[in-house]
Enzyme design. Structure first.
Site, PDB file in Angstrom:
ATOM      1  N   GLY A  80     -13.970   6.639 -30.768  1.00 14.15           N
ATOM      2  CA  GLY A  80     -12.913   7.636 -30.697  1.00 14.15           C
ATOM      3  C   GLY A  80     -11.802   7.340 -31.679  1.00 14.15           C
ATOM      4  N   GLY A  81     -12.168   6.752 -32.812  1.00 12.12           N
ATOM      5  CA  GLY A  81     -11.177   6.287 -33.785  1.00 12.12           C
ATOM      6  C   GLY A  81     -10.715   7.327 -34.780  1.00 12.12           C
ATOM      7  N   ASP A 104     -16.721   9.118 -33.805  1.00  9.25           N
ATOM      8  CA  ASP A 104     -16.042  10.283 -33.242  1.00  9.25           C
ATOM      9  C   ASP A 104     -17.014  11.465 -33.348  1.00  9.25           C
ATOM     10  OD1 ASP A 104     -13.723  11.762 -32.194  1.00  9.25           O
ATOM     11  OD2 ASP A 104     -12.552  10.145 -33.063  1.00  9.25           O
ATOM     12  N   ARG A 142      -8.690   2.906 -28.555  1.00  7.49           N
ATOM     13  CA  ARG A 142      -7.227   2.974 -28.570  1.00  7.49           C
ATOM     14  C   ARG A 142      -6.769   4.325 -28.027  1.00  7.49           C
ATOM     15  NH1 ARG A 142      -2.858   0.810 -32.237  1.00  7.49           N
ATOM     16  NH2 ARG A 142      -1.111   2.233 -31.997  1.00  7.49           N
ATOM     17  N   HIS A 146      -7.452   6.900 -21.635  1.00  9.98           N
ATOM     18  CA  HIS A 146      -6.453   7.408 -20.687  1.00  9.98           C
ATOM     19  C   HIS A 146      -6.500   8.929 -20.564  1.00  9.98           C
ATOM     20  CE1 HIS A 146      -2.776   8.706 -23.290  1.00  9.98           C
ATOM     21  NE2 HIS A 146      -3.870   8.816 -24.008  1.00  9.98           N
TER      22      HIS A 146
END
Length: 246
Positions: A80-81, A104, A142, A146
């Protein structure tokens, strides 16, 4: 930055009998940051904070000591960078041997321009699918986990665990909340996350829950000096070795 000003808007308007602001030097921004400076003046003096170019996760984490050097192995997978901005800064600063991969969805990876630095590979990937890079030394995320409540966060964690070697580590660079006395800005972000993603900002204990359920053990939490908003903690986790009966 804008959200923090927004969080002070009610107090600002209440003090002005709910009259609309009409002075560029008297806005919720000045109240939030306790400054008399205009936004752009403040920005010029605080660029390091504003653009998050201060202490990064690789400044906290003793990378060489923990992960070693192996030119033939995938050193880090940034899941997911995005377009590789974080992993590019990591490569520039650390200058370590080993392959680096950013992952990604295809619509993000196909939009990477200019090409990534030599030694960084871009790979299209949805983290709900089987992780194609097996046995990397470190898998890194990173501020992407969340965005998902525990219900959906478990699957990508399990996908990572299935791909790991015995000596692999998982590094999660995330926002964390205090157990009590949460600042207004962090509270506002928590409400935004709940409203948009059904995923609250988590305390340390709340981060441990999905990790443990996905069969990870957190060995250490590395923390930035600035414990304000943003990715202020790095969770280092290893896969729990599941005993099988013979």
């Amino acid at each position: 930055m804008i959200l923090q000003a927004t969080a002070h808007t009610h107090k600002f308007l209440e003090a002005r009998d709910y009259r609309s602001p009409d002075d560029a030097y008297e806005t919720p921004f000045q109240l939030a940051y306790r400054t008399k400076l205009h936004y752009f003046e403040w920005l010029a003096q605080n660029q390091q904070h504003a653009f998050n170019t201060g202490e990064q996760w690789y400044d906290l984490y003793p990378f060489e000591e923990r992960l070693g050097k192996d030119a033939d192995r995938v050193l880090l997978v940034d899941i997911g960078g995005g377009k590789g901005h974080d992993i590019a800064r990591f490569k520039e600063k650390m200058n370590l041997a080993g392959r680096l991969i950013v992952q990604d969805p295809p619509e993000v990876i196909s939009d990477i321009q200019p090409p990534l630095a030599q030694g960084i590979e871009a790979l299209t990937y949805s983290w709900f699918d089987v992780q194609p890079v097996e046995g990397a030394k470190a898998y890194y995320m990173r501020t992407v986990l969340h965005d998902w409540p525990d219900k959906q966060a478990l699957q990508p964690l399990q996908r990572i665990r299935d791909a790991m070697a015995e000596d692999s580590v998982l590094l999660i660079n995330e926002n964390t909340l205090l157990e009590t006395g949460i600042p207004k800005f962090n509270t506002s972000v928590d409400l935004i996350m709940i409203t948009t993603f059904s995923s609250p900002e988590r305390t340390d204990k709340q981060w441990l829950s999905p990790l443990e359920r996905a069969q990870f053990k957190v060995v250490k939490v590395w923390r930035a000096d600035d414990q304000g908003a943003g990715a202020n903690a790095l969770f280092e986790a290893v896969p729990v070795q599941i005993k099988t009966s013979r």
